[in-house]
Design an enzyme around this catalytic site. Structure first.
Site, PDB file in Angstrom:
ATOM      1  N   ASP A 161       0.812  -1.437   0.231  1.00 25.50           N
ATOM      2  CA  ASP A 161       0.044   0.118  -0.004  1.00 25.50           C
ATOM      3  C   ASP A 161       0.941   1.239  -0.071  1.00 25.50           C
ATOM      4  O   ASP A 161       0.157   2.334   0.268  1.00 25.50           O
ATOM      5  CB  ASP A 161      -0.825   0.202   1.126  1.00 25.50           C
ATOM      6  N   ALA A 162       2.143   1.057  -0.477  1.00 22.21           N
ATOM      7  CA  ALA A 162       2.867   2.425  -0.328  1.00 22.21           C
ATOM      8  C   ALA A 162       3.347   2.767  -1.754  1.00 22.21           C
ATOM      9  O   ALA A 162       4.321   3.819  -1.743  1.00 22.21           O
ATOM     10  CB  ALA A 162       4.003   2.143   0.562  1.00 22.21           C
TER      11      ALA A 162
END
EC number: 3.5.1.10
Lengths: 299, 299, 299, 299
Positions: C244-245
């Site tokens: 998620d980065a």
């Protein structure tokens, strides 16, 4: 916009199967005592009010609107509507309806060749996120038959030949009679006659591909491009005899730029049409939309 | 929408004071070689292109638009515009302008009694977030004098008496002559004559309190309430002789409901008017807006 | 956001079949002369620049990004990329690619059980509004096989058994090898290993069901409900080893209220996920997205 | 969002001066009969319910919230609150308040150096579109004294010296004691202690310059730029001892792009902060916001 109550209804039914969620929707001339009378009637009937919304155009001489969701033991449900009519509705000159929330509205779809609004409904229906039962699709073209039938839904081709519109409308009326609680026009490119609407007797929702009242009539995206607007939109409204002029249920817009030509506006607008159409149909099926003259109250 | 380049310009100037940021804006009939000719000219002149945007309505026979920001040593700036005109612009039949980015545009404001659009500009100006210099405010009413003067800005009361509009317009022309690069109508409730616009000679931006072309003319919020729309909006556009019909620069909307009466729509709409107006003025002052017939290209 | 150029390409091809639309995308350390060198190269090659966008993080020592669409006679297309590499790209230390606009990107979809993001792509693809070719769908569940196959698209069931993820990833790699220019995760609920991503060698786009960086990880709608946020959102990003980065391509939100419980947020959010996912895939396929560290430039 | 009822209140007062608009706000454990009991009490008291909203987190064992606006002859107003407490509120274990709608809430503003949120309130107040009375502004800096005083509002400079926060908070408490029904932090850059909040005894609303829970703490725009988000936002929330973690009242976002650096995000975000802050304060002053654990119900 959505009610947690509806979601938990099945669970509640499991644990306490004899309770039923019901919606009561009323409008009437405003005057003191309406809320008290309605809530006293429901309390006396053993109902538990789960949610309510109300609105008055003017507390002194305006119109009052209310939507109530209540639960009631099935055993106490008997003749509730009749009793409400006699005890409350007649006294306040109400237009009203009472609807069993577990009875999903039956929806018939009319469509022409554009599939996006239709498919949005079909997929939401299959996914279980449309609180309605689609019952049939009718079209003046045969193009979408396979798509519709792949959802296990009947597709009816009702061509509209030049000069034979009355025959086509008669065929549609026969198809729809007693089969639908709501008819929706998912980009149906035929104008329905006042006579048809009257005989049909159910509400009809249309999705128009512009932000009404801008660009009424044909070719809205082309005209939007010419006018150089910076947003294009869509409007879901109830159909009346007067084209594109019925009570607006929902509208939305999307930002566009000079880089978007008319076909691009059409594609971008299609996404807004889908979203606006789905919301309007969903809200109608949850009895959230009350007509007020040529406008709506959406609770 | 905003350019980091502009922000860093002062710092750059400090470290290397002889460099200047310039904007070049051109439109012309599209044909091969325009970009190459422009960028070759700038490279030969020693300019460094910092950003550029371009758009063609149709690469074969459309109109081409380009906006370029470049830096150039001050010493190389001499007669650059003249040379560009001879070497490039004439050859491609361009409408064009070259603008020193550090020379802020001088903006005059016309206003009547509603203060919200005016105050939005005044505060952005004082806060340093409007890339323009406000030079004066003129109004057909005296109401806002103290507010304007508290910002250290001259306020001129130019009443428009019935039947004496030509005199009022003459007074305005005298006020504005050579003092403004842009005139903005911050809810100025007088129609400006074609003759005035022509003599004025600078662009004029108006903020209209509806989502044009819906609700052209007077009383848009009242008519929006009657029509039952679910969004109200605002439109910033260049003023032409034809009322509410000039090229649209920017539009936006806000969601409303049946609970909002016409005064509530007016209040909600005022917030959109402020935002749309400020964006349009800012973009114009950054030379981002190019007129194309009755529409705009906004880079 | 969409390019009229692309739309008219087929027509242009009909009339002048030997012309081809090509996209050139470059990033490099900023310094004077890049635009001039690129446009001079293209002009000398006989190309006509149809549109271009550029951006510099800082004209003095930042990174420069440019995307150019140009047309060129097929006969002049020979070894253009090689020549560009030698004449321009090497000199400016560019990361760059040249892509024939008529060669649609091949997209493979990984999905688990939620069908909404997948169906959005399938329908846009069938409707002709996705500028890409879907080539296969793979899933760790068999649930969506019939839906996918009804679009005439191969469906591969690649189960991921506990402790056997390397085997599953190997199977996926074999499936995808040389078959896709882009892999998209349409709510694929497995974490892909860094090793897999590296071997895959193509970009991977994920749709995350929250407005990142809020609610990273699992259960975002439940956590959004607990935190009482008034908007929920979705984020499309390139997948990196760090969950998620990765670089964010697109985000959007929808307004919610206290009345929406976690399942309602999930339904409302699904509509945003669909829209954000479709836009990100479309923009990637049009070569509009350039990665810049852990962020993106979207032209 | 706004109530036509409130607008017409002055007119009604003119025609029938002895009638008063009152708001009743309650929350309590949900169980059958609450609405009936409340509306029966009001009907018996001679009140006319003008609008009502209600919500239950779960009809079986959740929390019930209701907001009612009613009119009542002044002569019947005597001890109404006391009677409601005894007859209804105690029985249902309600947290409740009754508020005379014509008694505007007194609002004190704390601010540091950024003026945008403060000025938004000051202008809405002066324009008559904020249903509240501003009573004073206090700041840990003297910068905004002249601006505030030009609105005829007292300005208090309460510096917060290193290590002397308790003294500063004591000075603030003395200033605010019995003078305000609400304290708002219009970008007040000091953390208020739990002790201060407890002694203050009134609600405190803060505007945070990010879309919480993303970017809690300092420097949200800088961190938003680093993370490459495509939207920046603002959050208005009630202040609790835990920094940036209190119940959220309102949030909104604005679209940004790679072209916007951190100062540009700050400027764009300031517009969202102003709008979100003004809405939250307005809604609180209309008694529309009910706290529910760490979240809010906004009617």
């Amino acid at each position: 916009m959505t009610s947690p109550t509806l979601q938990t209804a099945p669970d509640r039914a499991e644990e306490a199967p004899a309770v039923q969620l019901t919606r009561l929707v009323c409008s009437c001339p405003d005057r003191p005592g309406i809320v008290a009378a309605v809530s006293r009637f429901l309390a006396d009937a053993g109902a538990n009010i789960v949610s309510s919304s109300q609105y008055s155009t003017d507390p002194r001489d305006g119109t009052f609107f209310v939507r109530i969701e209540f639960t009631l033991a099935l055993s106490a449900r008997d003749q509730l509507a009749e009793r409400f009519g006699l005890a409350v509705a007649d006294r306040f000159e109400m237009r009203w309806r009472m609807w069993d929330a577990e009875r999903r509205k039956r929806v018939a779809v009319l469509v022409s060749r554009h599939d996006h609004a239709l498919m949005e409904l079909l997929w939401r229906w299959r996914r279980g996120t449309l609180d309605a039962d689609l019952v049939l699709v009718a079209s003046n073209h045969a193009d979408l038959r396979a798509d519709v039938e792949s959802f296990g839904l009947p597709f009816h081709h009702v061509p509209v030949r030049r000069g034979e519109k009355p025959a086509a409308e008669a065929a549609l009326l026969e198809l729809l009679a007693d089969r639908a609680d709501l008819v929706v026009l998912a980009r149906y490119m035929q104008i329905l006659s006042g006579d048809f609407l009257q005989r049909l007797g159910t509400p009809v929702i249309n999705i128009h591909h512009s932000f009404l009242p801008a660009f009424e009539g044909a070719g809205p995206y082309e005209r939007a491009k010419e006018r150089g607007v910076k947003l294009v939109g869509a409007t879901a409204h109830y159909v009346t005899e007067q084209l594109d002029a019925g009570p607006i249920i929902e509208q939305d817009v999307v930002r566009v730029s000079h880089r978007d030509d008319a076909p691009a506006l059409t594609r971008l607008g299609a996404d807004v049409e889908r979203a606006v159409f789905a919301r309007a149909v969903q809200w109608h099926c949850e009895d959230r939309v009350l007509v007020h003259g040529n406008t709506t109250v959406v609770f």
